[in-house]
Motif scaffolding. Structure first.
Motif, PDB file in Angstrom:
ATOM      1  N   TRP A  39       0.832  -1.196   0.000  1.00 41.12           N
ATOM      2  CA  TRP A  39       0.000   0.000   0.000  1.00 41.12           C
ATOM      3  C   TRP A  39       0.875   1.257   0.000  1.00 41.12           C
ATOM      4  CZ3 TRP A  39      -0.976   4.465   2.581  1.00 41.12           C
ATOM      5  CH2 TRP A  39      -2.185   5.096   2.317  1.00 41.12           C
ATOM      6  N   ILE A  40       1.910   1.238   0.830  1.00 44.72           N
ATOM      7  CA  ILE A  40       2.816   2.395   0.896  1.00 44.72           C
ATOM      8  C   ILE A  40       3.502   2.607  -0.453  1.00 44.72           C
ATOM      9  CG2 ILE A  40       4.972   3.233   1.936  1.00 44.72           C
ATOM     10  CD1 ILE A  40       4.020   1.912   4.553  1.00 44.72           C
ATOM     11  N   TYR A  41       3.958   1.524  -1.088  1.00 44.69           N
ATOM     12  CA  TYR A  41       4.607   1.649  -2.395  1.00 44.69           C
ATOM     13  C   TYR A  41       3.642   2.253  -3.417  1.00 44.69           C
ATOM     14  CZ  TYR A  41       6.627   0.431  -6.859  1.00 44.69           C
ATOM     15  OH  TYR A  41       7.103   0.490  -8.141  1.00 44.69           O
ATOM     16  N   ASN A  42       2.402   1.755  -3.424  1.00 45.37           N
ATOM     17  CA  ASN A  42       1.408   2.292  -4.360  1.00 45.37           C
ATOM     18  C   ASN A  42       1.104   3.759  -4.066  1.00 45.37           C
ATOM     19  OD1 ASN A  42       1.092  -0.001  -5.921  1.00 45.37           O
ATOM     20  ND2 ASN A  42      -0.493  -0.833  -4.585  1.00 45.37           N
ATOM     21  N   TYR A  43       1.070   4.130  -2.810  1.00 44.95           N
ATOM     22  CA  TYR A  43       0.776   5.519  -2.448  1.00 44.95           C
ATOM     23  C   TYR A  43       1.911   6.438  -2.870  1.00 44.95           C
ATOM     24  CZ  TYR A  43      -0.497   9.580   0.323  1.00 44.95           C
ATOM     25  OH  TYR A  43      -0.833  10.847   0.711  1.00 44.95           O
ATOM     26  N   ASN A  57      -0.181   5.806  -7.369  1.00 48.44           N
ATOM     27  CA  ASN A  57      -1.291   4.998  -7.876  1.00 48.44           C
ATOM     28  C   ASN A  57      -2.590   5.218  -7.112  1.00 48.44           C
ATOM     29  OD1 ASN A  57       0.349   3.915  -9.806  1.00 48.44           O
ATOM     30  ND2 ASN A  57       0.842   2.090  -8.634  1.00 48.44           N
ATOM     31  N   ARG A  58      -2.549   5.896  -5.995  1.00 52.14           N
ATOM     32  CA  ARG A  58      -3.716   6.202  -5.155  1.00 52.14           C
ATOM     33  C   ARG A  58      -4.500   4.933  -4.772  1.00 52.14           C
ATOM     34  NH1 ARG A  58      -1.807  10.166  -3.087  1.00 52.14           N
ATOM     35  NH2 ARG A  58      -1.552  12.020  -4.336  1.00 52.14           N
ATOM     36  N   PRO A  59      -3.940   4.146  -3.855  1.00 60.52           N
ATOM     37  CA  PRO A  59      -4.659   2.954  -3.393  1.00 60.52           C
ATOM     38  C   PRO A  59      -5.878   3.333  -2.551  1.00 60.52           C
ATOM     39  CG  PRO A  59      -2.688   3.277  -2.111  1.00 60.52           C
ATOM     40  CD  PRO A  59      -2.666   4.312  -3.203  1.00 60.52           C
ATOM     41  N   ALA A  60      -6.659   2.337  -2.204  1.00 57.60           N
ATOM     42  CA  ALA A  60      -7.870   2.564  -1.412  1.00 57.60           C
ATOM     43  C   ALA A  60      -7.489   3.165  -0.059  1.00 57.60           C
ATOM     44  CB  ALA A  60      -8.609   1.249  -1.192  1.00 57.60           C
ATOM     45  N   ASP A  68      -4.962  11.680   2.902  1.00 55.20           N
ATOM     46  CA  ASP A  68      -4.716  13.060   2.478  1.00 55.20           C
ATOM     47  C   ASP A  68      -5.559  14.043   3.289  1.00 55.20           C
ATOM     48  OD1 ASP A  68      -2.906  12.165   0.619  1.00 55.20           O
ATOM     49  OD2 ASP A  68      -4.361  12.140  -1.030  1.00 55.20           O
ATOM     50  N   TYR A  69      -6.815  13.671   3.556  1.00 58.63           N
ATOM     51  CA  TYR A  69      -7.687  14.518   4.363  1.00 58.63           C
ATOM     52  C   TYR A  69      -7.132  14.674   5.777  1.00 58.63           C
ATOM     53  CZ  TYR A  69     -11.801  16.081   6.936  1.00 58.63           C
ATOM     54  OH  TYR A  69     -12.650  16.767   7.748  1.00 58.63           O
TER      55      TYR A  69
END
Length: 153
Positions: free
Chosen positions: A100-104, A108-111, A117-118
């Motif tokens: 998840w961290i790699y995608n973020y 890639n904006r994972p679920a 971000d909020y």
């Protein structure tokens, strides 16, 4: 000669054709199939129940005789199995978190990234508010200190 489709049925005595004679209805076939399967499964479940009870009757004296050995062994085996399952679960969770961290980071904006971000924006806003309040309080405190030092001369 005209080609006619084949149909199943029987001819009556007068020579007329009746397709509904000697054909069991679809519901009857379904019922007979379901009843046959149900009865055979019920019979098999009864046999399994009887076999289980007989096996339990035979194994009970052995379980009572060997319980001082079997109970601690079962506890140790369950602890070992639990440890392996927990270790494997932690490994899977770590791989999922790293993925998840790699995608973020790669964009890639994972679920769940919008929630992150909020939360990051909220923390930034609160930190800015705290900084402003601290600066205001510092100015207020500095003014009070100057008043106190001027009043003592």
């Amino acid at each position: 000669m005209v080609d006619q489709p084949r149909t199943t049925g029987s001819y009556t005595y007068g020579g007329s054709y009746d397709p509904n004679i000697n054909q069991p209805s679809r519901q009857t076939v379904k019922f007979l199939t379901a009843a046959t399967i149900g009865v055979s499964l019920l019979f098999l479940s009864g046999l399994i129940l009887v076999g289980t009870v007989i096996g339990l009757i035979i194994a009970t004296p052995l379980l009572v005789l060997f319980s001082p050995i079997l109970v601690p062994a079962a506890i140790i085996l369950s602890l070992i199995a639990g440890g392996f399952l927990f270790s494997g679960g932690c490994g899977v969770a770590a791989i999922a978190a790293l993925s998840w961290i790699y995608n973020y980071v790669s964009g890639n904006r994972p679920a769940g990234s919008d929630t992150l971000d909020y939360a990051k924006g909220m923390i930034t806003d609160k930190a800015r508010d705290v900084k402003e309040r601290a600066k205001e309080y510092g100015n207020y405190a500095q003014g009070r200190v100057q008043e106190a030092t001027q009043g003592s001369y």
